[in-house]
Design a protein around this motif. Structure first.
Motif, PDB file in Angstrom:
ATOM      1  N   PHE A 184      14.612 -24.813 -13.201  1.00 52.90           N
ATOM      2  CA  PHE A 184      15.521 -25.020 -12.083  1.00 52.90           C
ATOM      3  C   PHE A 184      15.362 -23.833 -11.142  1.00 52.90           C
ATOM      4  CE2 PHE A 184      19.638 -24.436 -10.030  1.00 52.90           C
ATOM      5  CZ  PHE A 184      19.782 -25.686  -9.444  1.00 52.90           C
ATOM      6  N   ASP A 185      14.775 -24.036  -9.974  1.00 50.44           N
ATOM      7  CA  ASP A 185      14.537 -22.980  -8.991  1.00 50.44           C
ATOM      8  C   ASP A 185      15.656 -22.996  -7.949  1.00 50.44           C
ATOM      9  OD1 ASP A 185      13.654 -21.151  -7.139  1.00 50.44           O
ATOM     10  OD2 ASP A 185      11.645 -22.009  -6.946  1.00 50.44           O
ATOM     11  N   LYS A 186      16.675 -22.183  -8.213  1.00 48.99           N
ATOM     12  CA  LYS A 186      17.857 -22.155  -7.358  1.00 48.99           C
ATOM     13  C   LYS A 186      17.545 -21.735  -5.923  1.00 48.99           C
ATOM     14  CE  LYS A 186      18.945 -17.514  -8.915  1.00 48.99           C
ATOM     15  NZ  LYS A 186      19.918 -16.683  -9.577  1.00 48.99           N
ATOM     16  N   TYR A 187      16.491 -20.968  -5.737  1.00 57.67           N
ATOM     17  CA  TYR A 187      16.158 -20.511  -4.384  1.00 57.67           C
ATOM     18  C   TYR A 187      15.706 -21.662  -3.493  1.00 57.67           C
ATOM     19  CZ  TYR A 187      16.711 -15.969  -6.441  1.00 57.67           C
ATOM     20  OH  TYR A 187      17.241 -14.882  -7.080  1.00 57.67           O
ATOM     21  N   ARG A 188      15.338 -22.768  -4.079  1.00 60.63           N
ATOM     22  CA  ARG A 188      14.928 -23.921  -3.272  1.00 60.63           C
ATOM     23  C   ARG A 188      16.119 -24.565  -2.565  1.00 60.63           C
ATOM     24  NH1 ARG A 188       9.648 -26.979  -5.140  1.00 60.63           N
ATOM     25  NH2 ARG A 188       8.385 -25.127  -5.490  1.00 60.63           N
ATOM     26  N   PHE A 189      17.293 -24.580  -3.193  1.00 65.38           N
ATOM     27  CA  PHE A 189      18.445 -25.127  -2.456  1.00 65.38           C
ATOM     28  C   PHE A 189      19.042 -24.071  -1.543  1.00 65.38           C
ATOM     29  CE2 PHE A 189      21.170 -23.818  -6.132  1.00 65.38           C
ATOM     30  CZ  PHE A 189      22.251 -23.260  -5.474  1.00 65.38           C
ATOM     31  N   GLU A 190      18.902 -22.796  -1.917  1.00 67.53           N
ATOM     32  CA  GLU A 190      19.450 -21.729  -1.075  1.00 67.53           C
ATOM     33  C   GLU A 190      18.635 -21.500   0.190  1.00 67.53           C
ATOM     34  OE1 GLU A 190      21.314 -19.251  -4.796  1.00 67.53           O
ATOM     35  OE2 GLU A 190      19.539 -18.478  -3.809  1.00 67.53           O
ATOM     36  N   SER A 191      17.369 -21.856   0.167  1.00 65.04           N
ATOM     37  CA  SER A 191      16.511 -21.622   1.323  1.00 65.04           C
ATOM     38  C   SER A 191      16.419 -22.839   2.246  1.00 65.04           C
ATOM     39  CB  SER A 191      15.111 -21.218   0.864  1.00 65.04           C
ATOM     40  OG  SER A 191      14.505 -22.279   0.133  1.00 65.04           O
ATOM     41  N   ASP A 192      17.039 -23.930   1.871  1.00 61.46           N
ATOM     42  CA  ASP A 192      17.064 -25.136   2.702  1.00 61.46           C
ATOM     43  C   ASP A 192      18.365 -25.101   3.514  1.00 61.46           C
ATOM     44  OD1 ASP A 192      17.742 -27.739   3.630  1.00 61.46           O
ATOM     45  OD2 ASP A 192      16.552 -28.671   2.055  1.00 61.46           O
ATOM     46  N   PRO A 193      18.288 -24.845   4.830  1.00 63.73           N
ATOM     47  CA  PRO A 193      19.514 -24.651   5.601  1.00 63.73           C
ATOM     48  C   PRO A 193      20.443 -25.860   5.619  1.00 63.73           C
ATOM     49  CG  PRO A 193      17.614 -24.804   7.062  1.00 63.73           C
ATOM     50  CD  PRO A 193      17.086 -24.750   5.659  1.00 63.73           C
ATOM     51  N   PRO A 216      22.871 -15.620   0.322  1.00 60.74           N
ATOM     52  CA  PRO A 216      22.818 -16.763   1.240  1.00 60.74           C
ATOM     53  C   PRO A 216      24.019 -17.689   1.078  1.00 60.74           C
ATOM     54  CG  PRO A 216      21.068 -16.921  -0.417  1.00 60.74           C
ATOM     55  CD  PRO A 216      21.706 -15.581  -0.572  1.00 60.74           C
ATOM     56  N   VAL A 217      24.494 -17.849  -0.149  1.00 57.72           N
ATOM     57  CA  VAL A 217      25.647 -18.720  -0.388  1.00 57.72           C
ATOM     58  C   VAL A 217      26.887 -18.154   0.302  1.00 57.72           C
ATOM     59  CG1 VAL A 217      27.165 -19.718  -2.141  1.00 57.72           C
ATOM     60  CG2 VAL A 217      24.698 -19.587  -2.564  1.00 57.72           C
ATOM     61  N   VAL A 218      27.142 -16.853   0.154  1.00 58.22           N
ATOM     62  CA  VAL A 218      28.338 -16.268   0.757  1.00 58.22           C
ATOM     63  C   VAL A 218      28.249 -16.261   2.281  1.00 58.22           C
ATOM     64  CG1 VAL A 218      27.791 -13.775   0.867  1.00 58.22           C
ATOM     65  CG2 VAL A 218      30.109 -14.522   0.329  1.00 58.22           C
ATOM     66  N   THR A 219      27.063 -16.109   2.819  1.00 60.96           N
ATOM     67  CA  THR A 219      26.897 -16.138   4.272  1.00 60.96           C
ATOM     68  C   THR A 219      27.254 -17.516   4.824  1.00 60.96           C
ATOM     69  OG1 THR A 219      25.185 -14.435   4.143  1.00 60.96           O
ATOM     70  CG2 THR A 219      25.261 -15.751   6.150  1.00 60.96           C
ATOM     71  N   ALA A 220      26.742 -18.561   4.181  1.00 62.28           N
ATOM     72  CA  ALA A 220      27.057 -19.920   4.618  1.00 62.28           C
ATOM     73  C   ALA A 220      28.543 -20.235   4.402  1.00 62.28           C
ATOM     74  CB  ALA A 220      26.176 -20.918   3.868  1.00 62.28           C
ATOM     75  N   LEU A 221      29.082 -19.787   3.280  1.00 59.84           N
ATOM     76  CA  LEU A 221      30.498 -20.031   2.985  1.00 59.84           C
ATOM     77  C   LEU A 221      31.400 -19.317   3.981  1.00 59.84           C
ATOM     78  CD1 LEU A 221      32.607 -21.321   1.143  1.00 59.84           C
ATOM     79  CD2 LEU A 221      32.357 -19.338  -0.384  1.00 59.84           C
ATOM     80  N   SER A 222      31.043 -18.120   4.364  1.00 56.19           N
ATOM     81  CA  SER A 222      31.805 -17.362   5.356  1.00 56.19           C
ATOM     82  C   SER A 222      31.866 -18.136   6.672  1.00 56.19           C
ATOM     83  CB  SER A 222      31.162 -15.990   5.554  1.00 56.19           C
ATOM     84  OG  SER A 222      31.832 -15.260   6.548  1.00 56.19           O
ATOM     85  N   ARG A 223      30.779 -18.736   7.037  1.00 56.15           N
ATOM     86  CA  ARG A 223      30.719 -19.536   8.251  1.00 56.15           C
ATOM     87  C   ARG A 223      31.705 -20.703   8.192  1.00 56.15           C
ATOM     88  NH1 ARG A 223      27.325 -23.304   8.941  1.00 56.15           N
ATOM     89  NH2 ARG A 223      27.803 -24.083  10.967  1.00 56.15           N
ATOM     90  N   HIS A 224      31.832 -21.315   7.025  1.00 53.58           N
ATOM     91  CA  HIS A 224      32.709 -22.485   6.879  1.00 53.58           C
ATOM     92  C   HIS A 224      34.183 -22.113   6.755  1.00 53.58           C
ATOM     93  CE1 HIS A 224      30.180 -26.087   6.702  1.00 53.58           C
ATOM     94  NE2 HIS A 224      29.245 -25.239   6.350  1.00 53.58           N
ATOM     95  N   THR A 225      34.475 -20.941   6.211  1.00 55.54           N
ATOM     96  CA  THR A 225      35.874 -20.555   5.982  1.00 55.54           C
ATOM     97  C   THR A 225      36.428 -19.633   7.059  1.00 55.54           C
ATOM     98  OG1 THR A 225      35.249 -18.628   4.664  1.00 55.54           O
ATOM     99  CG2 THR A 225      35.603 -20.724   3.470  1.00 55.54           C
TER     100      THR A 225
END
Length: 175
Positions: A34-43, A73-82
Motif C-alpha cells: 500500500f503506497d500511501k504517497y500515491r493518494f497524497e500526491s494526487d491533488p 500534505p494531509v494537514v495542508t489540505a485539511l487546513s484549507r477545508h477547515t
C-alpha cells in the motif's frame, strides 16, 4: 460506512494498492504493498480525503499539526477545508535556522489535533504528541486517514490521546 466513504476507500485503493515483490520494514516480503504517497500526491484525491476528514475535526481544535512526512500534505489540505492554521511537526528539530520542532502555527497554549496519514503502531504519533506537549500544546486527539488496526489506538489511549480515523485497513479491502 457511508456511500461516499466507500467510494473514497475504493479510489484510495485503486491509486495506492500495488502488486509485485516488496521488502517490508519488518524484513518480511510481500506480494502486495500500500503506497500511501500515491493518494497524497494526487491533488484531486487528496482534496476529497481532506473534505471528508474535515467533518471529523473535534470542536475546539485551534491548530492542526501534521507529522513529518506523510501528515504534511494531509494537514495542508485539511487546513484549507477547515480554515484552521497548520503546524508541521519534525521528527527532531533541525540543527540550523530556527531550530524548531514545530514549524508554522504556534502550538503553545493551544488545543492541537495531531494529523497523520496512516497509523499502524502509533509510535510516531505518541512521540510527536509528547514533543508537542513539552512545547505547551494541549494534545487530546489524533486524526488519521487510515488506521491499520495494529495497536495504534491502544498505544495512543495509554497516553491519553483518542484516535479518530476516516478509514480502516478493512475498508480498503476489495469488496
Amino acid at each position: 460506512m457511508s456511500q461516499s466513504r466507500i467510494e473514497l476507500a475504493g479510489r484510495i485503493r485503486a491509486a495506492s494498492h500495488l502488486t509485485g515483490n516488496f521488502l517490508l520494514r519488518s524484513g518480511l516480503t510481500s506480494t502486495e504493498y500500500f503506497d500511501k504517497y500515491r493518494f497524497e500526491s494526487d491533488p484531486v484525491l487528496l482534496d476529497a480525503v481532506a473534505e471528508q476528514l474535515a467533518a471529523l475535526v473535534p470542536a475546539g481544535t485551534e491548530v492542526l499539526a501534521g507529522l513529518e512526512m506523510g501528515g504534511v500534505p494531509v494537514v495542508t489540505a485539511l487546513s484549507r477545508h477547515t480554515g484552521l492554521p497548520a503546524a508541521f511537526i519534525r521528527k527532531k528539530a533541525k540543527p540550523y535556522g530556527t531550530q524548531r520542532l514545530a514549524e508554522g502555527a504556534e502550538v503553545a497554549g493551544r488545543r492541537v489535533l495531531v494529523v497523520e496519514d496512516v497509523v499502524t503502531s502509533g509510535g510516531q504519533v505518541v512521540l510527536s504528541s509528547a514533543d508537542l506537549r513539552a512545547l505547551g500544546a494541549d494534545v487530546r486527539q489524533a486524526l488519521c486517514v487510515i488506521d491499520r488496526g495494529q495497536g495504534g489506538a491502544d498505544a495512543l489511549a495509554a497516553e491519553g490521546i483518542g484516535l479518530l480515523s476516516l478509514l480502516t485497513a478493512d475498508d480498503l479491502r476489495p469488496r
